[in-house]
Structures are given as C-alpha cells and as structure tokens.
Design a protein around this motif. Structure first.
Motif, PDB file in Angstrom:
ATOM      1  N   HIS A 188       0.710  -1.259  -0.029  1.00  0.00           N
ATOM      2  CA  HIS A 188       0.011  -0.094   0.032  1.00  0.00           C
ATOM      3  C   HIS A 188       0.929   1.165  -0.067  1.00  0.00           C
ATOM      4  CE1 HIS A 188      -3.825   1.797   1.697  1.00  0.00           C
ATOM      5  NE2 HIS A 188      -2.962   2.973   1.825  1.00  0.00           N
TER       6      HIS A 188
ATOM      7  N   GLU B  54      -2.493  10.878   3.393  1.00  0.00           N
ATOM      8  CA  GLU B  54      -3.029  10.696   4.885  1.00  0.00           C
ATOM      9  C   GLU B  54      -3.447  12.216   5.462  1.00  0.00           C
ATOM     10  OE1 GLU B  54      -0.759   8.024   7.315  1.00  0.00           O
ATOM     11  OE2 GLU B  54      -0.267   6.857   5.563  1.00  0.00           O
TER      12      GLU B  54
ATOM     13  N   ARG C 170     -13.298  11.716   6.313  1.00  0.00           N
ATOM     14  CA  ARG C 170     -12.421  10.413   5.911  1.00  0.00           C
ATOM     15  C   ARG C 170     -10.884  10.664   5.663  1.00  0.00           C
ATOM     16  NH1 ARG C 170     -15.325   5.766   6.321  1.00  0.00           N
ATOM     17  NH2 ARG C 170     -17.418   5.995   5.770  1.00  0.00           N
TER      18      ARG C 170
ATOM     19  N   THR D 147      -7.581  10.256   3.446  1.00  0.00           N
ATOM     20  CA  THR D 147      -7.474   9.805   1.956  1.00  0.00           C
ATOM     21  C   THR D 147      -5.802   9.131   2.145  1.00  0.00           C
ATOM     22  OG1 THR D 147      -6.543  12.117   1.636  1.00  0.00           O
ATOM     23  CG2 THR D 147      -8.884  11.460   1.510  1.00  0.00           C
ATOM     24  N   ASP D 148      -5.666   8.367   1.329  1.00  0.00           N
ATOM     25  CA  ASP D 148      -4.572   7.758   0.921  1.00  0.00           C
ATOM     26  C   ASP D 148      -3.527   8.961   0.168  1.00  0.00           C
ATOM     27  OD1 ASP D 148      -4.722   5.465   2.221  1.00  0.00           O
ATOM     28  OD2 ASP D 148      -5.760   4.363   0.162  1.00  0.00           O
TER      29      ASP D 148
ATOM     30  N   GLU E  43      -7.529   6.368  -3.392  1.00  0.00           N
ATOM     31  CA  GLU E  43      -7.586   5.541  -2.264  1.00  0.00           C
ATOM     32  C   GLU E  43      -7.007   3.983  -2.870  1.00  0.00           C
ATOM     33  OE1 GLU E  43      -8.110   6.267   0.583  1.00  0.00           O
ATOM     34  OE2 GLU E  43      -9.618   7.763   0.823  1.00  0.00           O
TER      35      GLU E  43
ATOM     36  N   SER F 149     -10.806  -2.910   3.602  1.00  0.00           N
ATOM     37  CA  SER F 149     -11.359  -1.598   3.458  1.00  0.00           C
ATOM     38  C   SER F 149     -12.253  -1.389   1.951  1.00  0.00           C
ATOM     39  CB  SER F 149     -10.509  -0.369   2.807  1.00  0.00           C
ATOM     40  OG  SER F 149      -9.529  -0.664   1.606  1.00  0.00           O
TER      41      SER F 149
ATOM     42  N   ASP G 102     -13.756   1.760   0.508  1.00  0.00           N
ATOM     43  CA  ASP G 102     -13.223   2.545  -0.625  1.00  0.00           C
ATOM     44  C   ASP G 102     -14.188   2.599  -1.671  1.00  0.00           C
ATOM     45  OD1 ASP G 102     -11.075   3.131   0.803  1.00  0.00           O
ATOM     46  OD2 ASP G 102      -9.796   1.426   0.152  1.00  0.00           O
TER      47      ASP G 102
ATOM     48  N   LYS H 180     -16.955   5.709   0.608  1.00  0.00           N
ATOM     49  CA  LYS H 180     -16.332   6.933   0.272  1.00  0.00           C
ATOM     50  C   LYS H 180     -16.744   7.395  -1.002  1.00  0.00           C
ATOM     51  CE  LYS H 180     -12.053   6.076   2.987  1.00  0.00           C
ATOM     52  NZ  LYS H 180     -10.458   6.226   3.079  1.00  0.00           N
TER      53      LYS H 180
ATOM     54  N   TYR I  65     -12.074  10.673  -8.498  1.00  0.00           N
ATOM     55  CA  TYR I  65     -11.567   9.794  -7.363  1.00  0.00           C
ATOM     56  C   TYR I  65     -11.195   8.479  -8.025  1.00  0.00           C
ATOM     57  CZ  TYR I  65     -12.799   6.396  -3.570  1.00  0.00           C
ATOM     58  OH  TYR I  65     -12.950   5.347  -2.386  1.00  0.00           O
TER      59      TYR I  65
ATOM     60  N   ILE J 194      -9.921   4.681  -7.529  1.00  0.00           N
ATOM     61  CA  ILE J 194      -9.813   3.399  -6.407  1.00  0.00           C
ATOM     62  C   ILE J 194      -8.840   2.335  -7.035  1.00  0.00           C
ATOM     63  CG2 ILE J 194     -11.189   1.747  -5.532  1.00  0.00           C
ATOM     64  CD1 ILE J 194     -13.586   3.402  -5.891  1.00  0.00           C
TER      65      ILE J 194
END
Length: 195
Positions: A42, A69, A80, A82-83, A111, A117, A121, A125, A137, A139
């Motif tokens: 990740h 983050e 939330r 976020t990555d 994300e 998750s 995700d 989200k 967005y 994924i």
C-alpha cells in the motif's frame, strides 16, 4: 480491536481528538472508526503515485500540492482519511496551522484498497466523495489489479476501469502517462521496478 472512550464527537471535537495511542481514526456519523495500518505494498503504491503526480504538477507549473493521509470532511460529523489527495495551494494555505482536514473538496483523491477497506473504498467513500463534489476519485485495487477512475457527472460518479498495460485517463491530469501495471509493479518488491 481497540475501543475508544469517546462515543460521539462533533466534527470540531474530532479535529482536536488525540487519545495518545497514535492510531488513526475516521469520523463516521460522530463515531470514531479505527483505520488499520496500511501494508508495505500500500505504502509503495501511494509513494509511486505521489511521485508521479508531483512530477506532473511541477512539469505543468500548476499551483497544486499532493498530501498523503490527510482528512476530507464528508458530512456534518464525518471525515475520511485519504491515501493521497491533490489540492490547491490556497486550500493548503487555509490549513497551514490547523488539523489537515480539508473542508472543501480536493481536486483528486486516490484510495488504495486493502482487504479490510473494500466496502469503505468502493461504497462509502464513493458516495461521500460524490456528495461533497470531489471531481475525480481513483480506486486503486491491488487485490483485483485494476484501477477505477471516477469522474463526477451531475452529482454521481461515472466509472472507467483500467487494467494491465492500459494507461490511466484522468481529467485532472489529462497528459499523465501511467500504465496500471506500472503502479502494481511499484507495490511489489519481488519484481524489478519499472519507473
């Protein structure tokens, strides 16, 4: 699972919440939800994408920044983590000395899916980011080796899925040339990295 002594928080209380544990929480309808630490895969995927997006921002001299983050407010008592987010410098300036939770929508959120998750995700989200009008967005799903790019259209996300050697198509970064397999190779230490 670690339990928290707090049962209900407002968004403002969440911004200042610290139980001293070092754990990260999202705020969902006033409840704290513990977020498990990410895997090394990740982290590697997020680092690769962060580097690629920063390079594109610099190449185009855009007044944008990337952050890992950070939080995004998605409702009255919702936030939330976020990555990876892309925001304007003005958005970042507003939070310079405050908790890094954006109350205006980032330009792009990424994300990375992990086994715990999947619903968060793909489902929660997705609907929350659409509701606060995040225009794009991504994924990134290493479990299925696919990337879903969602663009906001009249309040809902339209989804395009990319796999293998397909290059991601982005409205935020229309000239970026990243193949899906490059992203997943970046997250795999057993294979030679192709940058």
């Amino acid at each position: 699972m670690v339990s928290t002594p707090v049962t209900k928080l407002t968004f403002e209380e969440y911004l200042n919440y610290d139980d001293g544990s070092g754990f990260h929480y999202e705020l969902v309808d006033g409840r704290l939800e513990l977020i498990n630490p990410p895997t090394i895969q990740h982290f590697l995927i997020v680092a690769f994408l962060d580097t690629a997006l920063i390079a594109e921002i610099q190449r185009l001299s855009l007044p944008w920044l990337t952050f890992r983050e950070t939080g995004t407010r998605t409702g009255k008592n919702k936030s939330r983590l976020t990555d990876l987010s892309v925001v304007t410098q003005e958005q970042a300036r507003e939070l310079l000395n405050a908790s890094a939770v954006f109350e205006s929508p980032p330009l792009l959120i990424v994300e990375v899916v992990s086994p715990d998750s999947i619903n968060r995700d793909y489902r929660y989200k997705r609907s929350e980011y659409a509701a606060v009008e995040v225009p794009e967005y991504w994924i990134v799903d290493p479990l299925k080796e696919k990337i879903s790019v969602l663009w906001l259209e009249e309040g809902f996300y339209e989804e395009t899925v990319f796999t293998g050697d397909q290059k991601i198509v982005s409205r935020t970064f229309p000239e970026i040339a990243i193949a899906v397999e490059q992203i997943f190779t970046a997250g795999n230490l057993n294979q030679e990295r192709r940058d």
